[in-house]
Design a protein around this motif. Structure first.
Motif, PDB file in Angstrom:
ATOM      1  N   PRO A   1       0.855  -1.187   0.000  1.00  0.00           N
ATOM      2  CA  PRO A   1       0.000   0.000   0.000  1.00  0.00           C
ATOM      3  C   PRO A   1       0.899   1.249   0.000  1.00  0.00           C
ATOM      4  O   PRO A   1       1.729   1.412   0.889  1.00  0.00           O
ATOM      5  CB  PRO A   1      -0.788  -0.115   1.303  1.00  0.00           C
TER       6      PRO A   1
ATOM      7  N   MET B   1      -1.491  -0.690  -4.101  1.00  0.00           N
ATOM      8  CA  MET B   1      -2.688   0.125  -3.956  1.00  0.00           C
ATOM      9  C   MET B   1      -2.199   1.490  -3.507  1.00  0.00           C
ATOM     10  O   MET B   1      -1.170   1.584  -2.841  1.00  0.00           O
ATOM     11  CB  MET B   1      -3.683  -0.510  -2.978  1.00  0.00           C
TER      12      MET B   1
ATOM     13  N   THR C   1      -3.098   5.671  -2.248  1.00  0.00           N
ATOM     14  CA  THR C   1      -4.001   6.679  -1.727  1.00  0.00           C
ATOM     15  C   THR C   1      -3.403   8.037  -2.069  1.00  0.00           C
ATOM     16  O   THR C   1      -2.208   8.149  -2.329  1.00  0.00           O
ATOM     17  CB  THR C   1      -4.216   6.527  -0.200  1.00  0.00           C
TER      18      THR C   1
ATOM     19  N   PHE D   1      -4.556   5.270   4.397  1.00  0.00           N
ATOM     20  CA  PHE D   1      -5.556   4.268   4.060  1.00  0.00           C
ATOM     21  C   PHE D   1      -6.467   3.993   5.235  1.00  0.00           C
ATOM     22  O   PHE D   1      -6.032   4.008   6.387  1.00  0.00           O
ATOM     23  CB  PHE D   1      -4.893   2.932   3.695  1.00  0.00           C
ATOM     24  N   ASP D   2      -7.721   3.679   4.952  1.00  0.00           N
ATOM     25  CA  ASP D   2      -8.599   3.073   5.932  1.00  0.00           C
ATOM     26  C   ASP D   2      -8.129   1.625   6.024  1.00  0.00           C
ATOM     27  O   ASP D   2      -7.958   0.956   4.995  1.00  0.00           O
ATOM     28  CB  ASP D   2     -10.048   3.141   5.431  1.00  0.00           C
ATOM     29  N   GLN D   3      -7.902   1.137   7.226  1.00  0.00           N
ATOM     30  CA  GLN D   3      -7.391  -0.234   7.370  1.00  0.00           C
ATOM     31  C   GLN D   3      -8.317  -1.268   6.741  1.00  0.00           C
ATOM     32  O   GLN D   3      -7.848  -2.289   6.236  1.00  0.00           O
ATOM     33  CB  GLN D   3      -7.138  -0.570   8.840  1.00  0.00           C
ATOM     34  N   ASP D   4      -9.621  -1.003   6.744  1.00  0.00           N
ATOM     35  CA  ASP D   4     -10.561  -1.957   6.137  1.00  0.00           C
ATOM     36  C   ASP D   4     -10.296  -2.125   4.647  1.00  0.00           C
ATOM     37  O   ASP D   4     -10.470  -3.210   4.098  1.00  0.00           O
ATOM     38  CB  ASP D   4     -12.012  -1.513   6.367  1.00  0.00           C
ATOM     39  N   GLU D   5      -9.870  -1.058   3.993  1.00  0.00           N
ATOM     40  CA  GLU D   5      -9.537  -1.114   2.569  1.00  0.00           C
ATOM     41  C   GLU D   5      -8.324  -2.031   2.334  1.00  0.00           C
ATOM     42  O   GLU D   5      -8.319  -2.861   1.424  1.00  0.00           O
ATOM     43  CB  GLU D   5      -9.236   0.310   2.090  1.00  0.00           C
TER      44      GLU D   5
ATOM     45  N   ALA E   1      -9.338  -5.719   3.059  1.00  0.00           N
ATOM     46  CA  ALA E   1     -10.091  -6.294   1.928  1.00  0.00           C
ATOM     47  C   ALA E   1      -9.128  -6.733   0.825  1.00  0.00           C
ATOM     48  O   ALA E   1      -9.297  -7.810   0.234  1.00  0.00           O
ATOM     49  CB  ALA E   1     -11.098  -5.288   1.388  1.00  0.00           C
ATOM     50  N   LYS E   2      -8.116  -5.933   0.560  1.00  0.00           N
ATOM     51  CA  LYS E   2      -7.127  -6.270  -0.477  1.00  0.00           C
ATOM     52  C   LYS E   2      -6.295  -7.483  -0.051  1.00  0.00           C
ATOM     53  O   LYS E   2      -5.965  -8.347  -0.872  1.00  0.00           O
ATOM     54  CB  LYS E   2      -6.232  -5.060  -0.765  1.00  0.00           C
TER      55      LYS E   2
END
Length: 182
Positions: A63, A86, A88, A94-98, A101-102
């Motif tokens: 990320p 990925m 930003t 980044f939102d950790q959830d994003e 999900a990756k």
């Protein structure tokens, strides 16, 4: 210059190294006995780490939240990793959830992320990533060169597998970084 040089197996050197390793464990909030100093820059520590954990063809998720994410890409590629990125917008994190999900989608062997990004001045939350990476059987590698001793890096609690911290940023010291490794 006239002082006696200590060899790597000299008992005085071993005492200094043991003390340094204990202080490193405290700094990274870990019980891992393999926390040790690397004589070099943050890049040297990261390159040593990445080249030893990544094999040809391994999936590596990076990320990117600034300039030093690109260093992660370079080092992973040099080690033979298949890099998935990925990004930003600079100045954001980044939102950790994003990221999680990756991780679930890609199932990488390694997730390599910058904790404190020098180029943007941002601190990326990473406290939930280790558990997500372990769920897919991977390793979380953290570049904490810029955040080391300026922000908490809780290696055990956050399930970080390997982390590199540097003395050049927060302390303004000459190079000579510390690593906490698998």
């Amino acid at each position: 210059m006239s002082n006696r040089i200590l060899g790597q197996f000299d008992s005085h050197f071993l005492t200094i190294m043991d003390d340094t390793m204990e202080l490193t464990r405290q700094a990274f909030e870990t019980k891992n006995k393999w926390a040790f100093a690397v004589d070099g820059s943050g890049r040297a520590g990261l390159e040593a780490l990445m080249s030893n954990i990544i094999s040809k063809g391994d999936k590596v998720l990076v990320p990117v939240l600034g300039c030093f994410g690109n260093l992660g890409i370079e080092l992973a590629q040099r080690a033979g990793g298949e890099v998935i990125t990925m990004e930003t917008e600079w100045g954001t994190v980044f939102d950790q959830d994003e990221i999680i999900a990756k991780i679930k989608e890609v199932k990488p062997k390694v997730v390599a992320i910058v904790h404190g990004e020098t180029s943007t001045g941002r601190l990326q939350p990473i406290d939930r990533l280790g558990a997500a990476v372990r769920e897919v059987g991977g390793f979380l590698v953290v570049d904490a060169v810029a955040s080391f001793m300026g922000a908490p890096v809780k290696a055990d609690e956050w399930q970080i597998d390997a982390v590199v911290g540097g003395l050049t940023k927060v302390f303004g010291c000459l190079t000579g970084d510390v690593i906490s490794d698998l």
